[in-house]
Structures are given as C-alpha cells and as structure tokens.
Design a protein around this motif. Structure first.
Motif, PDB file in Angstrom:
ATOM      1  N   GLU A 239      56.264  38.580  25.002  1.00  0.00           N
ATOM      2  CA  GLU A 239      54.978  38.700  25.675  1.00  0.00           C
ATOM      3  C   GLU A 239      55.110  38.146  27.089  1.00  0.00           C
ATOM      4  O   GLU A 239      55.658  37.059  27.293  1.00  0.00           O
ATOM      5  CB  GLU A 239      53.889  37.943  24.933  1.00  0.00           C
ATOM      6  N   ILE A 240      54.578  38.894  28.055  1.00  0.00           N
ATOM      7  CA  ILE A 240      54.593  38.469  29.453  1.00  0.00           C
ATOM      8  C   ILE A 240      53.176  38.042  29.829  1.00  0.00           C
ATOM      9  O   ILE A 240      52.220  38.815  29.692  1.00  0.00           O
ATOM     10  CB  ILE A 240      55.057  39.596  30.404  1.00  0.00           C
ATOM     11  N   SER A 241      53.036  36.797  30.293  1.00  0.00           N
ATOM     12  CA  SER A 241      51.759  36.307  30.794  1.00  0.00           C
ATOM     13  C   SER A 241      51.945  35.891  32.247  1.00  0.00           C
ATOM     14  O   SER A 241      53.011  35.381  32.626  1.00  0.00           O
ATOM     15  CB  SER A 241      51.268  35.112  29.970  1.00  0.00           C
ATOM     16  N   VAL A 242      50.919  36.111  33.038  1.00  0.00           N
ATOM     17  CA  VAL A 242      51.010  35.791  34.470  1.00  0.00           C
ATOM     18  C   VAL A 242      49.898  34.831  34.857  1.00  0.00           C
ATOM     19  O   VAL A 242      48.825  34.818  34.252  1.00  0.00           O
ATOM     20  CB  VAL A 242      50.943  37.072  35.337  1.00  0.00           C
ATOM     21  N   TRP A 243      50.187  34.013  35.853  1.00  0.00           N
ATOM     22  CA  TRP A 243      49.221  33.024  36.361  1.00  0.00           C
ATOM     23  C   TRP A 243      49.044  33.268  37.857  1.00  0.00           C
ATOM     24  O   TRP A 243      50.021  33.435  38.579  1.00  0.00           O
ATOM     25  CB  TRP A 243      49.739  31.614  36.105  1.00  0.00           C
ATOM     26  N   TYR A 244      47.791  33.278  38.295  1.00  0.00           N
ATOM     27  CA  TYR A 244      47.499  33.450  39.724  1.00  0.00           C
ATOM     28  C   TYR A 244      46.133  32.835  39.999  1.00  0.00           C
ATOM     29  O   TYR A 244      45.283  32.763  39.121  1.00  0.00           O
ATOM     30  CB  TYR A 244      47.470  34.940  40.087  1.00  0.00           C
ATOM     31  N   PRO A 245      45.907  32.360  41.201  1.00  0.00           N
ATOM     32  CA  PRO A 245      44.549  31.947  41.575  1.00  0.00           C
ATOM     33  C   PRO A 245      43.728  33.183  41.907  1.00  0.00           C
ATOM     34  O   PRO A 245      44.239  34.131  42.496  1.00  0.00           O
ATOM     35  CB  PRO A 245      44.785  31.077  42.822  1.00  0.00           C
ATOM     36  N   ALA A 246      42.477  33.208  41.491  1.00  0.00           N
ATOM     37  CA  ALA A 246      41.610  34.349  41.767  1.00  0.00           C
ATOM     38  C   ALA A 246      40.768  34.092  43.014  1.00  0.00           C
ATOM     39  O   ALA A 246      40.345  32.964  43.273  1.00  0.00           O
ATOM     40  CB  ALA A 246      40.704  34.631  40.574  1.00  0.00           C
TER      41      ALA A 246
ATOM     42  N   ASN B 148      43.941  42.849  38.272  1.00  0.00           N
ATOM     43  CA  ASN B 148      42.916  42.528  39.269  1.00  0.00           C
ATOM     44  C   ASN B 148      42.950  41.028  39.537  1.00  0.00           C
ATOM     45  O   ASN B 148      42.495  40.228  38.713  1.00  0.00           O
ATOM     46  CB  ASN B 148      41.544  42.961  38.749  1.00  0.00           C
ATOM     47  N   GLN B 149      43.482  40.631  40.690  1.00  0.00           N
ATOM     48  CA  GLN B 149      43.622  39.206  41.008  1.00  0.00           C
ATOM     49  C   GLN B 149      42.350  38.605  41.618  1.00  0.00           C
ATOM     50  O   GLN B 149      42.392  37.473  42.106  1.00  0.00           O
ATOM     51  CB  GLN B 149      44.817  38.990  41.939  1.00  0.00           C
ATOM     52  N   ARG B 150      41.263  39.301  41.497  1.00  0.00           N
ATOM     53  CA  ARG B 150      39.979  38.738  41.928  1.00  0.00           C
ATOM     54  C   ARG B 150      39.259  38.030  40.782  1.00  0.00           C
ATOM     55  O   ARG B 150      38.260  37.339  41.007  1.00  0.00           O
ATOM     56  CB  ARG B 150      39.092  39.851  42.486  1.00  0.00           C
ATOM     57  N   VAL B 151      39.752  38.225  39.550  1.00  0.00           N
ATOM     58  CA  VAL B 151      39.097  37.637  38.384  1.00  0.00           C
ATOM     59  C   VAL B 151      40.144  36.985  37.478  1.00  0.00           C
ATOM     60  O   VAL B 151      41.343  37.235  37.600  1.00  0.00           O
ATOM     61  CB  VAL B 151      38.312  38.697  37.580  1.00  0.00           C
ATOM     62  N   ASN B 152      39.661  36.140  36.558  1.00  0.00           N
ATOM     63  CA  ASN B 152      40.501  35.511  35.532  1.00  0.00           C
ATOM     64  C   ASN B 152      41.607  34.632  36.106  1.00  0.00           C
ATOM     65  O   ASN B 152      42.688  34.498  35.512  1.00  0.00           O
ATOM     66  CB  ASN B 152      41.119  36.572  34.597  1.00  0.00           C
ATOM     67  N   GLY B 153      41.346  33.996  37.239  1.00  0.00           N
ATOM     68  CA  GLY B 153      42.354  33.136  37.846  1.00  0.00           C
ATOM     69  C   GLY B 153      42.424  31.764  37.199  1.00  0.00           C
ATOM     70  O   GLY B 153      41.535  31.345  36.465  1.00  0.00           O
ATOM     71  N   GLY B 154      43.520  31.047  37.487  1.00  0.00           N
ATOM     72  CA  GLY B 154      43.684  29.688  36.983  1.00  0.00           C
ATOM     73  C   GLY B 154      43.908  29.611  35.490  1.00  0.00           C
ATOM     74  O   GLY B 154      43.573  28.620  34.856  1.00  0.00           O
ATOM     75  N   ARG B 155      44.523  30.630  34.902  1.00  0.00           N
ATOM     76  CA  ARG B 155      44.778  30.662  33.457  1.00  0.00           C
ATOM     77  C   ARG B 155      45.899  31.662  33.215  1.00  0.00           C
ATOM     78  O   ARG B 155      46.254  32.456  34.085  1.00  0.00           O
ATOM     79  CB  ARG B 155      43.540  31.105  32.688  1.00  0.00           C
ATOM     80  N   TRP B 156      46.477  31.592  32.002  1.00  0.00           N
ATOM     81  CA  TRP B 156      47.484  32.579  31.635  1.00  0.00           C
ATOM     82  C   TRP B 156      46.804  33.872  31.214  1.00  0.00           C
ATOM     83  O   TRP B 156      45.912  33.872  30.374  1.00  0.00           O
ATOM     84  CB  TRP B 156      48.363  32.064  30.504  1.00  0.00           C
TER      85      TRP B 156
END
Length: 440
Positions: free
Chosen positions: A363-370, A394-402
């Motif tokens: 499983e690939i999970s990604v982390w980014y600030p939104a 969409n890096q405008r939502v769901n940031g700060g989490r895996w």
C-alpha cells in the motif's frame, strides 16, 4: 487513576451518564513457555525476608500478568501494604490489582512496590495490571505532553515502551505480560488523534520487540474511541488490549458507543466501571477504582507488517531538480520541510527511493500539507512490476495526514518507487513531502 486525575475522571463520568517489526505465529507461545519457568514458592518466600532483601536476584511473578483472567479488579494510587493486600485477598471480591510501575506522571510514591512485593502478591493468587503513566495527549491539559508531530510522538512511544519494559523486568514482571499505557481524557481532534495513535504505534511495536503485550487505558470518549475508530487503519499498529474508563457502574467489558463489540473482542478488554469509591474488606479501608477484566495471554499479536517512510529530507531517499524549492510554511508538513514547484507540461519528477524486501503487494500512502493554492490534480507515479502507474491527488484537501493512493505490486530491490510529477492539467503548486510504503 485514583486521586491522580480527578478532573478528567469527573468529565468522563458526566459523559457516561448521557520501527518495523515482524512477528511470527510462535512469538507469544515461546514467551509463555519462558514465563512459565519461575522460581519455586519457597524461593519467593525467602526473597521477602529482610535478610534477603539485598540479594541481586529478582524474584519472579508467577506467570504473565494479568495473564488469562476473568473477574473483578481494583486500582489505587500507591501499591497497598502487604497487610492490606492479605486482608483484601481473604475477604474481597477482587482478584486483580492495578499498579503504577513507571512513567513521569506518577504522582504517588511507591514505597511498597518492590520485586518481592510483586512476587508475594502473585504467589498469593493476585493478578497484576502493570501501568505506565507518562506522556499525555498534546491537546490535553496533563503533562508531560507527547509531541504533536506524529513522527516524534511515535519515537516517544518507543522510549516509553523501553522504560516500562525495564521497570517491569526490575520488578520481576516477565515477558508475555501486558503493560497498559495510561493516557487520560483529552478533547480529541484530527491532529491530536494522529499524534496519540502514532505514539501508541511506537509503544506497541517496541513492547513486542521487548517481549510484552501492549495495552492502553483511557476514557471511552477520547482514547478508546480513537483507537477503536482506527482499528482497521493500516497506518497505525493495533494494540493487544484496551482498558475502558467508563463509569457506568456495570461490571462487564462493554464499551457502549465508544467501541464496537467486534473490536478487541477476543478477551482483550478491561473496564473501569466505577471510580473514587471507598471500600472496607477484612478491616482495611482503601479508596479505589473498580474494574472488570476479561483478558487472556494466548491471543497472538497482529503481525507487524513491513513498512518504511521516506521523507523529502531523507539522505539518499529523495531526489529532485533545482526547480523544486524548499518550504516550511505549512504546519501540516511531515518533518522539518517539504518541496514545491509550479506545474509544467514536461517531465520533471521528484522521486522517493526505497529498498523493497520482496516482490509483492504494497500500500502506498502519501503525506502533504493542504492549501487552497496547491495543485488540485497532482500526479503521483508508482513504479510497479508492470510499469508506471499514475494516481491524481487533490492537494487542496486532506492535508497533514496519511492518504492512501492504493495497493500496487512492487518489485524487490532498491530504486525509485514513488514520484511526484509536475506534468499536470491542474492548477496550483505541486508539493512533494513524504511517502509511506507498507506490505499488505
């Protein structure tokens, strides 16, 4: 628990009124066998005498603690005297006792809590509930607080596990015992929940390394609800047992709406059903919390999957062209910073590099600030055994989490495994922060 965090417990009573580890199937069986080899009863009795108190040999508790047990227990701030324990053993309905063995938040001195005391109680038939009272939720009022950064919190969980395991060993509480981390009531939110769950992941994984089972005590409305809501979340490592603080006065292991009956259902629960009560048995009065236990030591801890996390700052684990800038602007970042750039209609991929242990499903999970200014169609590239796969995020939502982008078949070996591309029809800055790869 008793006389330590009255404010938190009062809140709960009010609400109730309205590192990478592999574990094989034989992991626990070998521990149980080792734990069954204990000093004979006469050795335990000798160790309790004053003339033997200075011996370097630590008396051993009889079997894993609390082990396999169904029935009532109590906990109190300081380990009771031998006289009190004898009186209650002879006349009370209780068969287990909670003891604070470690942690920076312990507020009671423990003059009675020695290896000889532990051996004496288990020799007399008591089951022990070992408790670590240390790091608290970052959004709570209690101190010391764990870090709000999930990565740091995870490492603090590892440190807490080592401290608790060392304390247990010094007291003669052997492997295959369960140690419970006491995290008091906190006003849960997404970021706080991520920190607590990461802390408990480190706690669980390291206790397994040290040969112990991992438990957690918390209020039903905060810690218990959070770990149960994350029961099937592969980003976190599941506990072995939960201890539910819910003062509903019912001596069972039900958690109401805080935790579904299907979770921790294999004799993996304790319930603190009443608190700060005064009872007298055998002429000895103590102020206690009442508990009901239904636990067993024979459940096998869930296998710890292979997992690795690659941050953009990882040496040798990340490469990007000079077009990718560095920023620490967002508090939702993973680690100290992240990389960013503008979209272009050409190939310029920032790569996360890793060594995959075996060809298989991951499983690939990604982390980014939104942020509203980040890209709404960021292409993540996954190098699979059948070629490159692209997933838009969409890096405008769901940031700060895996954020999971799927399960893929990856080839064994070292190489670029996951990339972030600038070639997108979306608008806004493209961000590359961190990637987690977990075998499933």
């Amino acid at each position: 628990m008793v006389e330590i965090f009255r404010t938190a417990r009062s809140q709960e009573r009010i609400s109730s009124d309205g590192g990478n580890v592999r574990v094989t199937a034989g992991w626990l069986a070998s521990l149980i066998l080792a734990a069954a080899i204990v000093a004979p009863a006469e050795s335990i009795a000798v160790a309790a005498t004053p003339t033997q108190a200075s011996t370097a040999v630590t008396p051993l508790a009889t079997g894993p603690q609390p082990g396999t047990f169904t029935g009532r227990g109590f906990d109190t701030c300081a380990a009771p005297s031998q006289t009190a324990m004898n009186a209650w053993r002879a006349s009370s309905p209780y068969g287990a006792v909670g003891i604070y063995i470690s942690g920076a938040s312990r507020s009671c001195s423990q003059p009675n809590l020695t290896a000889s005391w532990v051996a004496n109680q288990t020799s007399n038939g008591w089951r022990l509930i070992p408790i670590e009272l240390g790091y608290q939720a970052p959004c709570g009022t209690r101190t010391p607080k764990m870090s709000a950064d999930p990565t740091t919190a995870r490492s603090q969980g590892v440190s807490a596990a080592n401290s608790a395991a060392n304390a247990a060993q010094a007291l003669g509480i052997g492997t295959a015992s369960t140690i419970y981390n006491d995290i008091e009531q906190y006003p849960s939110n997404a970021s706080c929940r991520a920190a607590v769950l990461s802390f408990l992941s480190g706690w669980t994984e390291q206790l397994h390394v040290r040969g112990y089972l991992a438990g957690m005590y918390s209020s039903g409305s905060s810690g218990i609800k959070d770990v149960c809501d994350a029961y099937d979340n592969p980003s976190y490592t599941r506990l072995d047992q939960i201890w539910i603080a819910w003062w509903n006065g019912v001596a069972d292991t039900d958690a109401g709406s805080y935790c579904a009956d299907a979770y921790y259902a294999n004799q993996q629960r304790l319930h603190q059903y009443a608190g700060e009560v005064t009872e007298t048995w055998g002429g000895v009065t103590m102020k206690i919390d009442r508990n009901y236990l239904d636990v067993r030591v024979t459940q096998t801890p869930p296998p710890q999957q292979w997992t690795t996390t690659i941050d953009n700052s990882a040496s040798g684990g990340f490469t990007a062209s000079t077009a990718w800038g560095t920023s620490a602007y967002s508090g939702q970042r993973f680690g100290t910073d992240y990389r960013f750039t503008s979209p272009v209609s050409s190939s310029d991929v920032a790569w996360f590099r890793s060594t995959i242990p075996a060809t298989g499903s991951y499983e690939i999970s990604v982390w980014y600030p939104a942020d509203a200014g980040y890209n709404n169609q960021t292409p993540y590239l996954v190098e699979t055994t059948t070629g490159s796969r692209s997933v838009s995020v969409n890096q405008r939502v769901n940031g700060g989490r895996w954020v999971s982008i799927g399960v893929f078949t990856l080839a064994a070996g070292t190489g670029n495994k996951v990339g972030v591309s600038r070639w997108t029809s979306g608008t806004g800055l493209v961000v590359a922060d961190a990637v987690r790869i977990t075998r499933v």
